[in-house]
Design a protein around this motif. Structure first.
Motif, PDB file in Angstrom:
ATOM      1  N   ALA A  27       0.825  -1.214   0.000  1.00  0.00           N
ATOM      2  CA  ALA A  27       0.000   0.000   0.000  1.00  0.00           C
ATOM      3  C   ALA A  27       0.854   1.257   0.000  1.00  0.00           C
ATOM      4  O   ALA A  27       0.379   2.329  -0.373  1.00  0.00           O
ATOM      5  N   ARG A  28       2.105   1.135   0.427  1.00  0.00           N
ATOM      6  CA  ARG A  28       2.982   2.301   0.513  1.00  0.00           C
ATOM      7  C   ARG A  28       3.866   2.430  -0.718  1.00  0.00           C
ATOM      8  O   ARG A  28       5.053   2.707  -0.629  1.00  0.00           O
ATOM      9  N   MET A  29       3.295   2.187  -1.859  1.00  0.00           N
ATOM     10  CA  MET A  29       3.984   2.427  -3.129  1.00  0.00           C
ATOM     11  C   MET A  29       2.952   2.802  -4.181  1.00  0.00           C
ATOM     12  O   MET A  29       1.775   2.485  -4.038  1.00  0.00           O
ATOM     13  N   LEU A  30       3.390   3.512  -5.202  1.00  0.00           N
ATOM     14  CA  LEU A  30       2.492   3.953  -6.262  1.00  0.00           C
ATOM     15  C   LEU A  30       2.884   3.300  -7.580  1.00  0.00           C
ATOM     16  O   LEU A  30       4.054   3.293  -7.955  1.00  0.00           O
ATOM     17  N   GLU A  31       1.894   2.782  -8.268  1.00  0.00           N
ATOM     18  CA  GLU A  31       2.105   2.232  -9.608  1.00  0.00           C
ATOM     19  C   GLU A  31       2.240   3.397 -10.595  1.00  0.00           C
ATOM     20  O   GLU A  31       1.765   4.506 -10.338  1.00  0.00           O
ATOM     21  N   PRO A  32       2.901   3.154 -11.737  1.00  0.00           N
ATOM     22  CA  PRO A  32       3.056   4.225 -12.733  1.00  0.00           C
ATOM     23  C   PRO A  32       1.742   4.886 -13.135  1.00  0.00           C
ATOM     24  O   PRO A  32       1.678   6.109 -13.300  1.00  0.00           O
ATOM     25  N   LEU A  86      16.593  -1.041   4.359  1.00  0.00           N
ATOM     26  CA  LEU A  86      16.945  -2.277   3.668  1.00  0.00           C
ATOM     27  C   LEU A  86      15.842  -2.720   2.723  1.00  0.00           C
ATOM     28  O   LEU A  86      16.087  -3.437   1.761  1.00  0.00           O
ATOM     29  N   THR A  87      14.614  -2.325   3.017  1.00  0.00           N
ATOM     30  CA  THR A  87      13.489  -2.687   2.161  1.00  0.00           C
ATOM     31  C   THR A  87      12.958  -1.444   1.454  1.00  0.00           C
ATOM     32  O   THR A  87      13.143  -0.320   1.926  1.00  0.00           O
ATOM     33  N   ALA A  88      12.309  -1.677   0.327  1.00  0.00           N
ATOM     34  CA  ALA A  88      11.714  -0.562  -0.426  1.00  0.00           C
ATOM     35  C   ALA A  88      10.381  -0.214   0.209  1.00  0.00           C
ATOM     36  O   ALA A  88       9.320  -0.673  -0.217  1.00  0.00           O
ATOM     37  N   ASP A  89      10.415   0.589   1.245  1.00  0.00           N
ATOM     38  CA  ASP A  89       9.219   0.932   2.017  1.00  0.00           C
ATOM     39  C   ASP A  89       8.961   2.432   1.919  1.00  0.00           C
ATOM     40  O   ASP A  89       9.791   3.241   2.331  1.00  0.00           O
ATOM     41  N   GLY A  90       7.810   2.788   1.379  1.00  0.00           N
ATOM     42  CA  GLY A  90       7.477   4.196   1.211  1.00  0.00           C
ATOM     43  C   GLY A  90       7.461   4.968   2.519  1.00  0.00           C
ATOM     44  O   GLY A  90       7.787   6.154   2.551  1.00  0.00           O
ATOM     45  N   GLY A 126      20.395  -0.703 -12.392  1.00  0.00           N
ATOM     46  CA  GLY A 126      19.306  -1.185 -13.237  1.00  0.00           C
ATOM     47  C   GLY A 126      19.053  -0.278 -14.421  1.00  0.00           C
ATOM     48  O   GLY A 126      19.838   0.629 -14.712  1.00  0.00           O
ATOM     49  N   ASP A 127      17.939  -0.515 -15.087  1.00  0.00           N
ATOM     50  CA  ASP A 127      17.601   0.292 -16.257  1.00  0.00           C
ATOM     51  C   ASP A 127      16.490   1.270 -15.904  1.00  0.00           C
ATOM     52  O   ASP A 127      16.157   1.465 -14.739  1.00  0.00           O
ATOM     53  N   GLU A 128      15.910   1.881 -16.940  1.00  0.00           N
ATOM     54  CA  GLU A 128      14.950   2.951 -16.705  1.00  0.00           C
ATOM     55  C   GLU A 128      13.548   2.457 -16.363  1.00  0.00           C
ATOM     56  O   GLU A 128      12.672   3.251 -16.017  1.00  0.00           O
ATOM     57  N   ARG A 129      13.316   1.150 -16.449  1.00  0.00           N
ATOM     58  CA  ARG A 129      11.972   0.634 -16.181  1.00  0.00           C
ATOM     59  C   ARG A 129      11.590   0.787 -14.709  1.00  0.00           C
ATOM     60  O   ARG A 129      12.423   0.678 -13.829  1.00  0.00           O
ATOM     61  N   TRP A 130      10.295   1.017 -14.486  1.00  0.00           N
ATOM     62  CA  TRP A 130       9.775   1.204 -13.138  1.00  0.00           C
ATOM     63  C   TRP A 130      10.015  -0.030 -12.283  1.00  0.00           C
ATOM     64  O   TRP A 130       9.890  -1.166 -12.750  1.00  0.00           O
ATOM     65  N   THR A 131      10.359   0.189 -11.038  1.00  0.00           N
ATOM     66  CA  THR A 131      10.534  -0.903 -10.074  1.00  0.00           C
ATOM     67  C   THR A 131       9.688  -0.603  -8.832  1.00  0.00           C
ATOM     68  O   THR A 131       9.204   0.512  -8.654  1.00  0.00           O
ATOM     69  N   GLU A 132       9.542  -1.600  -7.966  1.00  0.00           N
ATOM     70  CA  GLU A 132       8.819  -1.381  -6.716  1.00  0.00           C
ATOM     71  C   GLU A 132       9.534  -0.335  -5.854  1.00  0.00           C
ATOM     72  O   GLU A 132       8.897   0.405  -5.107  1.00  0.00           O
ATOM     73  N   GLU A 133      10.850  -0.277  -5.964  1.00  0.00           N
ATOM     74  CA  GLU A 133      11.607   0.737  -5.237  1.00  0.00           C
ATOM     75  C   GLU A 133      11.195   2.129  -5.706  1.00  0.00           C
ATOM     76  O   GLU A 133      11.006   3.043  -4.889  1.00  0.00           O
ATOM     77  N   ASP A 134      11.035   2.307  -7.021  1.00  0.00           N
ATOM     78  CA  ASP A 134      10.563   3.595  -7.544  1.00  0.00           C
ATOM     79  C   ASP A 134       9.179   3.915  -6.993  1.00  0.00           C
ATOM     80  O   ASP A 134       8.898   5.055  -6.604  1.00  0.00           O
ATOM     81  N   GLY A 135       8.312   2.910  -6.954  1.00  0.00           N
ATOM     82  CA  GLY A 135       6.963   3.107  -6.436  1.00  0.00           C
ATOM     83  C   GLY A 135       6.963   3.557  -4.987  1.00  0.00           C
ATOM     84  O   GLY A 135       6.153   4.398  -4.578  1.00  0.00           O
ATOM     85  N   ALA A 136       7.895   3.008  -4.201  1.00  0.00           N
ATOM     86  CA  ALA A 136       8.000   3.393  -2.793  1.00  0.00           C
ATOM     87  C   ALA A 136       8.511   4.829  -2.656  1.00  0.00           C
ATOM     88  O   ALA A 136       8.043   5.596  -1.807  1.00  0.00           O
ATOM     89  N   TRP A 137       9.470   5.227  -3.504  1.00  0.00           N
ATOM     90  CA  TRP A 137       9.967   6.608  -3.474  1.00  0.00           C
ATOM     91  C   TRP A 137       8.854   7.575  -3.896  1.00  0.00           C
ATOM     92  O   TRP A 137       8.735   8.678  -3.341  1.00  0.00           O
ATOM     93  N   MET A 138       8.061   7.199  -4.879  1.00  0.00           N
ATOM     94  CA  MET A 138       6.952   8.046  -5.314  1.00  0.00           C
ATOM     95  C   MET A 138       5.974   8.279  -4.165  1.00  0.00           C
ATOM     96  O   MET A 138       5.538   9.407  -3.908  1.00  0.00           O
ATOM     97  N   GLY A 140       6.581   7.975  -0.982  1.00  0.00           N
ATOM     98  CA  GLY A 140       7.264   8.748   0.048  1.00  0.00           C
ATOM     99  C   GLY A 140       7.338  10.221  -0.292  1.00  0.00           C
ATOM    100  O   GLY A 140       7.135  11.083   0.574  1.00  0.00           O
ATOM    101  N   LEU A 141       7.621  10.548  -1.561  1.00  0.00           N
ATOM    102  CA  LEU A 141       7.708  11.937  -1.985  1.00  0.00           C
ATOM    103  C   LEU A 141       6.351  12.622  -1.862  1.00  0.00           C
ATOM    104  O   LEU A 141       6.255  13.740  -1.334  1.00  0.00           O
ATOM    105  N   ARG A 142       5.320  11.969  -2.319  1.00  0.00           N
ATOM    106  CA  ARG A 142       3.981  12.564  -2.256  1.00  0.00           C
ATOM    107  C   ARG A 142       3.571  12.842  -0.810  1.00  0.00           C
ATOM    108  O   ARG A 142       3.062  13.917  -0.489  1.00  0.00           O
ATOM    109  N   ASP A 143       3.836  11.888   0.082  1.00  0.00           N
ATOM    110  CA  ASP A 143       3.441  12.049   1.477  1.00  0.00           C
ATOM    111  C   ASP A 143       4.291  13.111   2.179  1.00  0.00           C
ATOM    112  O   ASP A 143       3.778  13.911   2.968  1.00  0.00           O
ATOM    113  N   ALA A 144       5.586  13.124   1.884  1.00  0.00           N
ATOM    114  CA  ALA A 144       6.470  14.126   2.497  1.00  0.00           C
ATOM    115  C   ALA A 144       6.062  15.535   2.072  1.00  0.00           C
ATOM    116  O   ALA A 144       6.094  16.474   2.883  1.00  0.00           O
TER     117      ALA A 144
END
Length: 212
Positions: A27-32, A86-90, A126-138, A140-144
């Motif tokens: 729940a703490r990550m955003l899909e593209p 250590l984990t991709a947690d938003g 990695g490459d430019e494709r979306w990852t779960e880590e990116d989703g967690a940063w998204m 986190g950024l929105r909430d911050a």
């Protein structure tokens, strides 16, 4: 007589706990698609923003650079820090972003409408494709941004293949995660007359801030 195994109460509670935490993590990550539908304001000159932040902070993989831009897309403040979760947690990413924002710029919570925008540049493998880590940063950024009274702006990845503004399809080959930074004088963000404040610490985890 039938013999079987009945899980103990502790085992059941542990399994339930893991399941709940896994659901919270997702729940703490955003899909593209969610990010694209969020109405994130477009950067007028994404290449200049990326080049300027790259020149100031020289990010290496697992380094995040959060920057606050004014209404004319001029740099008001920025900070860089190494990912420590250590984990991709938003939730963890949100807390790290918020802590750094609080150190470099006052909040705008008293304003009815945000006038400044926060953008995030994340250097990773990695490459430019979306990852779960990116989703967690998204996430986190929105909430911050909400908690600091800012508009949520672009999320940009920096990899060996170059940079890309996720959700927009805009990007370029330079700079990339292995590039030597250009001189600040060559970038728009580098034409800020305010002197640069630099914090202490190891090179990768070092926070470099630009005051208003």
């Amino acid at each position: 007589m039938t013999f079987g195994y009945a899980p103990s109460a502790d085992t059941s509670m542990s399994a339930s706990s893991v399941s709940t935490e896994s659901a919270n993590h997702l729940a703490r990550m955003l899909e593209p698609a969610e990010w694209a539908a969020a109405g994130i304001p477009l950067l007028r000159s994404p290449r200049e923003v990326v080049s300027g932040l790259h020149a100031r902070h020289r990010p290496t993989p697992a380094t995040a650079v959060v920057a606050v831009l004014d209404h004319e897309e001029r740099l008001a403040a920025s900070a860089s820090f190494a990912r420590r979760s250590l984990t991709a947690d938003g939730w963890a990413f949100r807390n790290a972003l918020l802590a750094n924002l609080r150190q470099v710029i006052p909040h705008d919570l008293r304003r009815r409408t945000p006038v400044r925008t926060a953008v995030l540049l994340y250097c990773r493998e990695g490459d430019e494709r979306w990852t779960e880590e990116d989703g967690a940063w998204m996430w986190g950024l929105r909430d911050a941004c909400t908690l600091h009274g800012l508009r949520c702006g672009a999320y940009i990845t920096l990899t060996r293949g170059g940079w890309q503004v996720l959700g927009e399809g805009r990007g370029g080959r330079r700079p990339d995660s292995t590039s030597q930074p250009s001189a600040l004088a060559d970038t728009t963000l580098g034409r800020d007359p305010v002197p640069l404040r630099t914090g202490g610490g190891a090179a990768q985890a070092q926070r470099r801030t630009a005051a208003r």
